[in-house]
Design an enzyme around this catalytic site. Structure first.
Site, PDB file in Angstrom:
ATOM      1  N   HIS A   1     -76.576  10.465 -51.050  1.00 28.90           N
ATOM      2  CA  HIS A   1     -76.666  11.807 -50.480  1.00 28.90           C
ATOM      3  C   HIS A   1     -76.181  12.760 -51.558  1.00 28.90           C
ATOM      4  O   HIS A   1     -76.574  12.621 -52.715  1.00 28.90           O
ATOM      5  CB  HIS A   1     -75.888  11.918 -49.152  1.00 28.90           C
ATOM      6  CG  HIS A   1     -76.174  13.200 -48.453  1.00 28.90           C
ATOM      7  ND1 HIS A   1     -75.245  14.199 -48.309  1.00 28.90           N
ATOM      8  CD2 HIS A   1     -77.321  13.670 -47.904  1.00 28.90           C
ATOM      9  CE1 HIS A   1     -75.812  15.239 -47.707  1.00 28.90           C
ATOM     10  NE2 HIS A   1     -77.067  14.945 -47.436  1.00 28.90           N
TER      11      HIS A   1
ATOM     12  N   GLU B   1     -79.835   8.232 -44.382  1.00 22.20           N
ATOM     13  CA  GLU B   1     -79.724   9.216 -45.470  1.00 22.20           C
ATOM     14  C   GLU B   1     -78.419   9.043 -46.242  1.00 22.20           C
ATOM     15  O   GLU B   1     -77.435   9.731 -46.012  1.00 22.20           O
ATOM     16  CB  GLU B   1     -79.817  10.638 -44.923  1.00 22.20           C
ATOM     17  CG  GLU B   1     -79.908  11.664 -46.052  1.00 22.20           C
ATOM     18  CD  GLU B   1     -79.911  13.098 -45.560  1.00 22.20           C
ATOM     19  OE1 GLU B   1     -79.434  13.348 -44.450  1.00 22.20           O
ATOM     20  OE2 GLU B   1     -80.389  13.961 -46.317  1.00 22.20           O
TER      21      GLU B   1
ATOM     22  N   HIS C   1     -87.527  14.280 -48.136  1.00 24.19           N
ATOM     23  CA  HIS C   1     -87.445  15.745 -47.968  1.00 24.19           C
ATOM     24  C   HIS C   1     -87.108  16.403 -49.306  1.00 24.19           C
ATOM     25  O   HIS C   1     -85.958  16.698 -49.589  1.00 24.19           O
ATOM     26  CB  HIS C   1     -86.457  16.131 -46.864  1.00 24.19           C
ATOM     27  CG  HIS C   1     -85.065  15.578 -47.007  1.00 24.19           C
ATOM     28  ND1 HIS C   1     -84.796  14.234 -47.131  1.00 24.19           N
ATOM     29  CD2 HIS C   1     -83.853  16.193 -47.032  1.00 24.19           C
ATOM     30  CE1 HIS C   1     -83.488  14.058 -47.235  1.00 24.19           C
ATOM     31  NE2 HIS C   1     -82.887  15.222 -47.179  1.00 24.19           N
TER      32      HIS C   1
ATOM     33  N   ASP D   1     -82.490  15.860 -38.335  1.00 21.07           N
ATOM     34  CA  ASP D   1     -81.072  15.523 -38.145  1.00 21.07           C
ATOM     35  C   ASP D   1     -80.575  15.662 -36.708  1.00 21.07           C
ATOM     36  O   ASP D   1     -79.370  15.841 -36.496  1.00 21.07           O
ATOM     37  CB  ASP D   1     -80.212  16.397 -39.066  1.00 21.07           C
ATOM     38  CG  ASP D   1     -80.180  15.837 -40.486  1.00 21.07           C
ATOM     39  OD1 ASP D   1     -79.875  14.648 -40.636  1.00 21.07           O
ATOM     40  OD2 ASP D   1     -80.475  16.589 -41.442  1.00 21.07           O
TER      41      ASP D   1
ATOM     42  N   ASP E   1     -86.852  18.531 -42.602  1.00 17.33           N
ATOM     43  CA  ASP E   1     -85.385  18.514 -42.652  1.00 17.33           C
ATOM     44  C   ASP E   1     -84.752  19.568 -41.751  1.00 17.33           C
ATOM     45  O   ASP E   1     -83.833  20.277 -42.169  1.00 17.33           O
ATOM     46  CB  ASP E   1     -84.859  18.653 -44.101  1.00 17.33           C
ATOM     47  CG  ASP E   1     -83.376  18.276 -44.195  1.00 17.33           C
ATOM     48  OD1 ASP E   1     -82.824  17.753 -43.203  1.00 17.33           O
ATOM     49  OD2 ASP E   1     -82.763  18.518 -45.249  1.00 17.33           O
TER      50      ASP E   1
ATOM     51  N   HIS F   1     -82.513  13.506 -52.970  1.00 14.98           N
ATOM     52  CA  HIS F   1     -81.071  13.587 -53.269  1.00 14.98           C
ATOM     53  C   HIS F   1     -80.629  12.859 -54.539  1.00 14.98           C
ATOM     54  O   HIS F   1     -79.525  13.084 -55.011  1.00 14.98           O
ATOM     55  CB  HIS F   1     -80.191  13.065 -52.110  1.00 14.98           C
ATOM     56  CG  HIS F   1     -80.066  14.015 -50.978  1.00 14.98           C
ATOM     57  ND1 HIS F   1     -79.292  15.154 -51.059  1.00 14.98           N
ATOM     58  CD2 HIS F   1     -80.624  14.022 -49.733  1.00 14.98           C
ATOM     59  CE1 HIS F   1     -79.377  15.818 -49.916  1.00 14.98           C
ATOM     60  NE2 HIS F   1     -80.188  15.165 -49.095  1.00 14.98           N
TER      61      HIS F   1
ATOM     62  N   HIS G   1     -88.001  13.555 -41.812  1.00 16.12           N
ATOM     63  CA  HIS G   1     -86.564  13.866 -41.782  1.00 16.12           C
ATOM     64  C   HIS G   1     -86.186  14.893 -40.725  1.00 16.12           C
ATOM     65  O   HIS G   1     -86.590  16.045 -40.798  1.00 16.12           O
ATOM     66  CB  HIS G   1     -86.093  14.356 -43.148  1.00 16.12           C
ATOM     67  CG  HIS G   1     -84.637  14.141 -43.383  1.00 16.12           C
ATOM     68  ND1 HIS G   1     -84.131  12.986 -43.919  1.00 16.12           N
ATOM     69  CD2 HIS G   1     -83.556  14.908 -43.111  1.00 16.12           C
ATOM     70  CE1 HIS G   1     -82.812  13.055 -43.990  1.00 16.12           C
ATOM     71  NE2 HIS G   1     -82.433  14.218 -43.503  1.00 16.12           N
TER      72      HIS G   1
HETATM   73 ZN   LIG Z   1     -80.798  15.782 -47.101  1.00 14.05          ZN
END
Ligand SMILES: [Zn+2]
Length: 406
Positions: free
Chosen positions: A173, A146, A235, A44, A340, A214, A42
């Site tokens: 999420h 995600e 994550h 971003d 993450d 999540h 993960h």
């Molecule tokens: Zn997340």
């Protein structure tokens, strides 16, 4: 020499020995990560690139260090990263305006252009691809979506995501979706709905990991009951160490040996530090106090920004505590890494693990705790590769992998 000076010399010698040991552990950790490959599930960066300048890659040289971004080539190399899942993410608030699929396509577009723009990166669609690309000296790039809101209730969208290279979908999420409950929102369906179960089955058929980070504990249990392939937590950490609802409870960890799934631990201080829940309580109380005394949101925001209680932050050792716990309950074959990284890292992540160059420090800590080389290879990436091959086997033969097909 006086006794005091002798004692100082002895202390200095001891410190030097300890430092040498640290350096030796770090060197060993780096050598292990080179071989592994290290797979992080993960990151971003795509969202950061969209926020930065709408995903325009012209004029951005990722061949040099960008401390403000959550990844660049030199730091990925320094951290020993062999494969990276780039996150396709859009806020679940987009559900309200039916913009999730549109926004998801913008994210896919950025990932695909990002991977094409760098000779060091190559898109991987299978476990074989990851190993081949890693052997070639490049960084295998994968795609993880995600949030189930991005398929907008359409299995057709799910299939196209898979075709574009997505190899996992996180079922929710932060917010509950029409067919699955999130960990941090209302419990509306008590887990997965019937359609939610059909999403899991379609992901099994396509060859995509069902990602349970999540989601609520009920959704985790439902997905584990329905899935014929190993699941992942891309994550997430252990709830027994930090009781945040984003973390995985022990009864779910106990289901992993039978399922073959892998929990990839993150480095976010809120989910790592066992002192976080207490801190959150104090912050909520401080906020309530501000709301009683002040009448506009702006001064409340300013007040909480000036609240002088730094977050406990967490430590590298505490990340290792989560790993120790998952090993104890689920076993060594069910641990991976999904840090993450989503910003510059200075305030969001555990000190000492603030960016993609820092993975070796965590592995050095595990070596210090007596983990063997083969166990570190598993945590770094071999558990993920094993689970991915099991997942690919469950998929319909015509859909497996993908790189060999025209
Ligand atoms: Zn997340």
């Amino acid at each position: 020499m006086t006794r005091g000076i002798v004692a100082l010399f002895v202390l200095a010698a001891r410190l030097a020995a300890a430092q040498e040991t640290d350096a030796a552990l770090l060197a060993r950790a780096r050598a292990i990560l080179e071989r592994a490959p290290l797979i992080d599930t993960h990151n971003d960066l795509p969202s950061m690139l969209i926020e930065r300048n709408d995903g325009d890659l012209a004029g951005l040289d990722l061949g040099i260090v960008h401390p403000e971004l959550c990844a660049d080539i030199p730091r990925l190399r320094e951290g020993g990263v062999g494969a990276q899942y780039w996150s396709v993410y859009t806020a679940s608030a987009n559900m309200k305006t039916n913009r999730s699929l549109h926004e998801a396509l913008r994210e896919f577009d950025v990932v695909l252009r990002l991977v094409r723009s760098r000779p060091e990166l190559e898109l991987a669609r299978s476990a074989d691809d990851i190993e081949r690309i890693h052997r070639s000296g490049r960084i295998a790039s994968l795609i993880g979506v995600e949030g189930g809101h991005m398929i907008e209730g359409s299995l057709a969208a799910l299939r196209v995501f898979h075709e574009l290279g997505a190899r996992y979908l996180t079922l929710t999420h932060w917010d509950t979706v029409e067919w699955a409950d999130a960990a941090t929102d209302r419990n509306e369906h008590e887990g997965l709905t019937e359609f939610g179960e059909s999403v899991v089955r379609e992901m099994n058929r396509l060859g995509m990991f069902v990602d349970l980070s999540h989601v609520s504990a009920e959704t985790m249990r439902d997905a584990l009951r329905v899935s014929r392939a190993p699941v992942i937590f891309s994550h997430s950490n252990a709830r027994a160490i930090n009781p945040h609802p984003r973390n995985v409870p022990d009864d779910v960890l106990q289901l992993l040996p039978k399922n073959g799934g892998v929990v990839h631990v993150n480095f976010i201080k809120e989910f790592v530090s066992p002192a976080d829940p207490e801190w959150q309580k104090r912050r909520t109380a401080a906020l309530e106090d501000l709301h009683t005394r002040l009448d506009d949101q702006k001064t409340v925001d300013a007040g909480i920004a000036n609240w002088e209680n730094p977050h406990p932050g967490g430590t590298i050792a505490e990340v290792a505590d989560h790993i120790d716990h998952i090993r104890k309950v689920a076993g060594i074959d069910h641990i991976g890494i999904g840090a993450d990284f989503y910003d510059g890292g200075t305030t969001s992540m555990v000190p000492g693990l603030k960016d993609v160059s820092r993975y070796p420090y965590l592995f050095a800590e595990l070596l210090r705790r007596g983990y063997r080389n083969d166990e570190l290879l598993k945590i770094a990436g071999r558990n993920h590769l094993r689970a991915m091959r099991q997942m690919e086997k469950v998929a319909e033969p015509s859909l497996r992998g993908g790189s060999a097909r025209p």
